[in-house]
Design a protein around this motif. Structure first.
Motif, PDB file in Angstrom:
ATOM      1  N   VAL A 103       0.829  -1.202   0.000  1.00 33.65           N
ATOM      2  CA  VAL A 103       0.000   0.000   0.000  1.00 33.65           C
ATOM      3  C   VAL A 103       0.865   1.254   0.000  1.00 33.65           C
ATOM      4  O   VAL A 103       0.515   2.260  -0.637  1.00 33.65           O
ATOM      5  CB  VAL A 103      -0.976  -0.016   1.196  1.00 33.65           C
ATOM      6  CG1 VAL A 103      -0.232   0.079   2.528  1.00 33.65           C
ATOM      7  CG2 VAL A 103      -1.992   1.108   1.072  1.00 33.65           C
ATOM      8  N   PHE A 104       2.006   1.240   0.697  1.00 31.88           N
ATOM      9  CA  PHE A 104       2.906   2.389   0.681  1.00 31.88           C
ATOM     10  C   PHE A 104       3.516   2.557  -0.706  1.00 31.88           C
ATOM     11  O   PHE A 104       3.647   3.680  -1.210  1.00 31.88           O
ATOM     12  CB  PHE A 104       4.006   2.207   1.728  1.00 31.88           C
ATOM     13  CG  PHE A 104       4.923   3.397   1.863  1.00 31.88           C
ATOM     14  CD1 PHE A 104       4.620   4.425   2.735  1.00 31.88           C
ATOM     15  CD2 PHE A 104       6.085   3.487   1.114  1.00 31.88           C
ATOM     16  CE1 PHE A 104       5.456   5.534   2.856  1.00 31.88           C
ATOM     17  CE2 PHE A 104       6.929   4.584   1.219  1.00 31.88           C
ATOM     18  CZ  PHE A 104       6.610   5.617   2.090  1.00 31.88           C
ATOM     19  N   ALA A 105       3.887   1.436  -1.321  1.00 32.71           N
ATOM     20  CA  ALA A 105       4.458   1.503  -2.670  1.00 32.71           C
ATOM     21  C   ALA A 105       3.448   2.055  -3.662  1.00 32.71           C
ATOM     22  O   ALA A 105       3.773   2.935  -4.476  1.00 32.71           O
ATOM     23  CB  ALA A 105       4.921   0.108  -3.107  1.00 32.71           C
ATOM     24  N   ALA A 106       2.204   1.572  -3.592  1.00 28.00           N
ATOM     25  CA  ALA A 106       1.193   1.942  -4.585  1.00 28.00           C
ATOM     26  C   ALA A 106       0.651   3.352  -4.379  1.00 28.00           C
ATOM     27  O   ALA A 106       0.366   4.058  -5.351  1.00 28.00           O
ATOM     28  CB  ALA A 106       0.042   0.936  -4.552  1.00 28.00           C
ATOM     29  N   ARG A 107       0.493   3.771  -3.120  1.00 26.85           N
ATOM     30  CA  ARG A 107      -0.195   5.035  -2.837  1.00 26.85           C
ATOM     31  C   ARG A 107       0.720   6.203  -2.527  1.00 26.85           C
ATOM     32  O   ARG A 107       0.273   7.355  -2.466  1.00 26.85           O
ATOM     33  CB  ARG A 107      -1.175   4.835  -1.675  1.00 26.85           C
ATOM     34  CG  ARG A 107      -2.294   3.870  -1.992  1.00 26.85           C
ATOM     35  CD  ARG A 107      -3.146   4.395  -3.143  1.00 26.85           C
ATOM     36  NE  ARG A 107      -4.224   3.488  -3.484  1.00 26.85           N
ATOM     37  CZ  ARG A 107      -5.152   3.722  -4.399  1.00 26.85           C
ATOM     38  NH1 ARG A 107      -5.123   4.865  -5.073  1.00 26.85           N
ATOM     39  NH2 ARG A 107      -6.082   2.842  -4.658  1.00 26.85           N
ATOM     40  N   TRP A 108       1.999   5.930  -2.306  1.00 28.04           N
ATOM     41  CA  TRP A 108       2.913   7.031  -2.010  1.00 28.04           C
ATOM     42  C   TRP A 108       4.145   7.000  -2.905  1.00 28.04           C
ATOM     43  O   TRP A 108       4.455   7.968  -3.581  1.00 28.04           O
ATOM     44  CB  TRP A 108       3.342   6.989  -0.536  1.00 28.04           C
ATOM     45  CG  TRP A 108       4.062   8.229  -0.113  1.00 28.04           C
ATOM     46  CD1 TRP A 108       3.507   9.357   0.390  1.00 28.04           C
ATOM     47  CD2 TRP A 108       5.473   8.490  -0.202  1.00 28.04           C
ATOM     48  NE1 TRP A 108       4.482  10.314   0.629  1.00 28.04           N
ATOM     49  CE2 TRP A 108       5.702   9.795   0.277  1.00 28.04           C
ATOM     50  CE3 TRP A 108       6.562   7.734  -0.629  1.00 28.04           C
ATOM     51  CZ2 TRP A 108       6.973  10.369   0.333  1.00 28.04           C
ATOM     52  CZ3 TRP A 108       7.832   8.304  -0.578  1.00 28.04           C
ATOM     53  CH2 TRP A 108       8.030   9.605  -0.095  1.00 28.04           C
ATOM     54  N   LEU A 109       4.816   5.865  -2.950  1.00 27.31           N
ATOM     55  CA  LEU A 109       6.133   5.826  -3.575  1.00 27.31           C
ATOM     56  C   LEU A 109       6.087   5.949  -5.093  1.00 27.31           C
ATOM     57  O   LEU A 109       6.863   6.716  -5.681  1.00 27.31           O
ATOM     58  CB  LEU A 109       6.850   4.531  -3.170  1.00 27.31           C
ATOM     59  CG  LEU A 109       8.311   4.383  -3.595  1.00 27.31           C
ATOM     60  CD1 LEU A 109       9.154   5.543  -3.073  1.00 27.31           C
ATOM     61  CD2 LEU A 109       8.876   3.054  -3.087  1.00 27.31           C
ATOM     62  N   VAL A 110       5.199   5.199  -5.755  1.00 27.02           N
ATOM     63  CA  VAL A 110       5.235   5.176  -7.227  1.00 27.02           C
ATOM     64  C   VAL A 110       4.957   6.540  -7.839  1.00 27.02           C
ATOM     65  O   VAL A 110       5.452   6.850  -8.926  1.00 27.02           O
ATOM     66  CB  VAL A 110       4.250   4.131  -7.803  1.00 27.02           C
ATOM     67  CG1 VAL A 110       4.640   2.734  -7.417  1.00 27.02           C
ATOM     68  CG2 VAL A 110       2.823   4.433  -7.384  1.00 27.02           C
ATOM     69  N   TYR A 111       4.183   7.376  -7.155  1.00 22.31           N
ATOM     70  CA  TYR A 111       3.881   8.704  -7.690  1.00 22.31           C
ATOM     71  C   TYR A 111       5.117   9.597  -7.740  1.00 22.31           C
ATOM     72  O   TYR A 111       5.130  10.608  -8.443  1.00 22.31           O
ATOM     73  CB  TYR A 111       2.823   9.396  -6.827  1.00 22.31           C
ATOM     74  CG  TYR A 111       1.488   8.706  -6.800  1.00 22.31           C
ATOM     75  CD1 TYR A 111       0.825   8.370  -7.980  1.00 22.31           C
ATOM     76  CD2 TYR A 111       0.878   8.391  -5.599  1.00 22.31           C
ATOM     77  CE1 TYR A 111      -0.408   7.732  -7.959  1.00 22.31           C
ATOM     78  CE2 TYR A 111      -0.357   7.757  -5.564  1.00 22.31           C
ATOM     79  CZ  TYR A 111      -0.991   7.431  -6.747  1.00 22.31           C
ATOM     80  OH  TYR A 111      -2.216   6.804  -6.720  1.00 22.31           O
ATOM     81  N   ARG A 112       6.146   9.226  -6.980  1.00 22.23           N
ATOM     82  CA  ARG A 112       7.300  10.097  -6.812  1.00 22.23           C
ATOM     83  C   ARG A 112       8.589   9.547  -7.438  1.00 22.23           C
ATOM     84  O   ARG A 112       9.620  10.203  -7.377  1.00 22.23           O
ATOM     85  CB  ARG A 112       7.524  10.343  -5.313  1.00 22.23           C
ATOM     86  CG  ARG A 112       6.379  11.088  -4.664  1.00 22.23           C
ATOM     87  CD  ARG A 112       6.443  11.015  -3.152  1.00 22.23           C
ATOM     88  NE  ARG A 112       5.521  11.954  -2.518  1.00 22.23           N
ATOM     89  CZ  ARG A 112       4.227  11.734  -2.339  1.00 22.23           C
ATOM     90  NH1 ARG A 112       3.705  10.569  -2.716  1.00 22.23           N
ATOM     91  NH2 ARG A 112       3.452  12.639  -1.772  1.00 22.23           N
ATOM     92  N   LEU A 113       8.535   8.360  -7.996  1.00 22.97           N
ATOM     93  CA  LEU A 113       9.763   7.718  -8.475  1.00 22.97           C
ATOM     94  C   LEU A 113      10.440   8.499  -9.593  1.00 22.97           C
ATOM     95  O   LEU A 113      11.671   8.483  -9.703  1.00 22.97           O
ATOM     96  CB  LEU A 113       9.463   6.287  -8.931  1.00 22.97           C
ATOM     97  CG  LEU A 113       9.166   5.297  -7.805  1.00 22.97           C
ATOM     98  CD1 LEU A 113       8.894   3.907  -8.369  1.00 22.97           C
ATOM     99  CD2 LEU A 113      10.307   5.238  -6.799  1.00 22.97           C
ATOM    100  N   ASN A 114       9.660   9.155 -10.424  1.00 19.82           N
ATOM    101  CA  ASN A 114      10.280   9.955 -11.486  1.00 19.82           C
ATOM    102  C   ASN A 114      11.164  11.050 -10.906  1.00 19.82           C
ATOM    103  O   ASN A 114      12.242  11.346 -11.432  1.00 19.82           O
ATOM    104  CB  ASN A 114       9.214  10.568 -12.397  1.00 19.82           C
ATOM    105  CG  ASN A 114       8.742   9.598 -13.459  1.00 19.82           C
ATOM    106  OD1 ASN A 114       9.371   8.565 -13.683  1.00 19.82           O
ATOM    107  ND2 ASN A 114       7.623   9.909 -14.094  1.00 19.82           N
ATOM    108  N   ARG A 115      10.716  11.645  -9.815  1.00 17.71           N
ATOM    109  CA  ARG A 115      11.509  12.711  -9.199  1.00 17.71           C
ATOM    110  C   ARG A 115      12.814  12.158  -8.630  1.00 17.71           C
ATOM    111  O   ARG A 115      13.853  12.823  -8.683  1.00 17.71           O
ATOM    112  CB  ARG A 115      10.694  13.418  -8.106  1.00 17.71           C
ATOM    113  CG  ARG A 115       9.556  14.246  -8.665  1.00 17.71           C
ATOM    114  CD  ARG A 115       9.195  15.392  -7.721  1.00 17.71           C
ATOM    115  NE  ARG A 115       8.509  14.931  -6.524  1.00 17.71           N
ATOM    116  CZ  ARG A 115       7.184  14.794  -6.425  1.00 17.71           C
ATOM    117  NH1 ARG A 115       6.425  15.053  -7.474  1.00 17.71           N
ATOM    118  NH2 ARG A 115       6.639  14.405  -5.301  1.00 17.71           N
ATOM    119  N   PHE A 116      12.749  10.949  -8.077  1.00 16.55           N
ATOM    120  CA  PHE A 116      13.985  10.359  -7.573  1.00 16.55           C
ATOM    121  C   PHE A 116      14.936  10.071  -8.734  1.00 16.55           C
ATOM    122  O   PHE A 116      16.140  10.328  -8.644  1.00 16.55           O
ATOM    123  CB  PHE A 116      13.698   9.055  -6.816  1.00 16.55           C
ATOM    124  CG  PHE A 116      14.934   8.408  -6.256  1.00 16.55           C
ATOM    125  CD1 PHE A 116      15.480   8.847  -5.053  1.00 16.55           C
ATOM    126  CD2 PHE A 116      15.578   7.385  -6.939  1.00 16.55           C
ATOM    127  CE1 PHE A 116      16.642   8.270  -4.545  1.00 16.55           C
ATOM    128  CE2 PHE A 116      16.731   6.807  -6.441  1.00 16.55           C
ATOM    129  CZ  PHE A 116      17.262   7.255  -5.231  1.00 16.55           C
TER     130      PHE A 116
END
Length: 311
Positions: A103-116
């Motif tokens: 749930v953390f990966a799907a709802r928080w992390l994936v939205y931001r991976l491009n920025r990383f």
């Protein structure tokens, strides 16, 4: 290779260490055994080879001519073995394995991976999305993010974010709300695996003893959130689960009342393993993203309570 099978490897290690270091005491310290054990291994190896490797003298062990020639080869061979083991243990620090709940990966992390990726193109992330508490000493996981009380044995835990919960619902359902008690009129969608209940928020909102009417229950928080987005009910969510949807306007967090659960988000890393540069960089980036996300979430005003119209 067949010849090697006739000689005990520990005996060859004892011979090499004693010959290179010049004494049984030094060899025993390096190998982690007693001087007597080193001596016995040397005697056994000499017997297996049928030749003397050392001469015993008042000065201690002295290599024979045969022993000196053997030592050169043994030292070279063990150096190769040591490098092979070191290389096998050496991690590719350009790849960072991160363990997080799905749930953390799907709802928080994936939205931001491009920025990383834009900020750190030299690091490739491998996301291990699992609810299993992986063994950080034996697995290939570099960094984990867990929610709990922070008391996990055998790991180093660093506080990331204190968990707070609050109701979220679709904008259409939020339009019906005038005061906190109105939320009792809405059906609730429930995450069955949540570590808290609606009582936590109801108490904080001055509604102790009240009960929500459950419409749907899910065994996965992400599904419950989707149901809330679809207008099927109100969900009790937390910052990293619902923050993105609230900032994008697909969910509304009415009343601005939050309740602390007593749990927190933590970084977890191995207590014994050296932290890689990539892990340090990733943790710093996550902290920056969390702080920015919480700032944006706090900047969104809660819908103002609308008094009932007078007639």
């Amino acid at each position: 290779m067949k010849e090697l099978n006739t000689i005990h490897l520990n005996g060859l290690r004892a011979v090499e260490a004693a010959g290179r270091l010049g004494s049984l005491a030094a060899a025993s310290e390096e190998l982690g055994v007693t001087p007597g054990a080193v001596s016995q291994q040397i005697v056994k190896t000499e017997a297996q080879l049928g030749r003397a490797i050392f001469e015993r003298s008042p000065r201690g062990l002295v290599l024979t001519d045969f022993g000196r020639k053997l030592l050169v080869r043994l030292s070279s061979a063990f150096a190769e073995l040591a490098e092979a083991v070191a290389q096998a243990r050496r991690r590719d620090e350009s790849v960072l394995t991160v363990s997080v709940a799905p749930v953390f990966a799907a709802r928080w992390l994936v939205y931001r991976l491009n920025r990383f990726a834009e900020r750190h193109p030299e690091i490739r992330l491998r996301i291990d999305a699992t609810t299993t508490l992986v063994n950080l000493e034996t697995s290939d996981v570099d960094v984990g993010i867990r929610v709990g009380a922070g008391r996990w044995p055998g790991v180093r835990a660093e506080l990331l974010l204190e968990q707070e919960v609050f109701p979220v619902c679709s904008p259409a359902l939020a339009a019906e709300l005038r005061e906190p008690a109105d939320i009792l009129k809405l059906p609730a969608v429930i995450d069955e695996h949540a570590m808290f209940s609606w009582d936590l928020w109801l108490n904080a909102a001055g509604l102790s003893g009240s009960r929500m009417t459950v419409r749907h229950a899910f065994n996965e928080a992400s599904l419950a959130l989707d149901a809330a987005i679809a207008g099927q009910g109100v969900m009790l969510a937390w910052q990293t689960l619902a923050g993105y949807a609230v900032t994008k306007g697909s969910l509304v967090a009415p009343f601005g009342i939050r309740a602390k659960t007593g749990f927190r988000h933590y970084f977890v890393t191995s207590a014994s393993r050296r932290e890689s540069k990539a892990a340090t960089v990733f943790k710093r980036w996550v902290r920056d993203e969390v702080e920015e996300g919480m700032r944006l979430l706090s900047a969104i005003p809660a819908p103002a309570a609308v008094p009932p119209s007078s007639t």
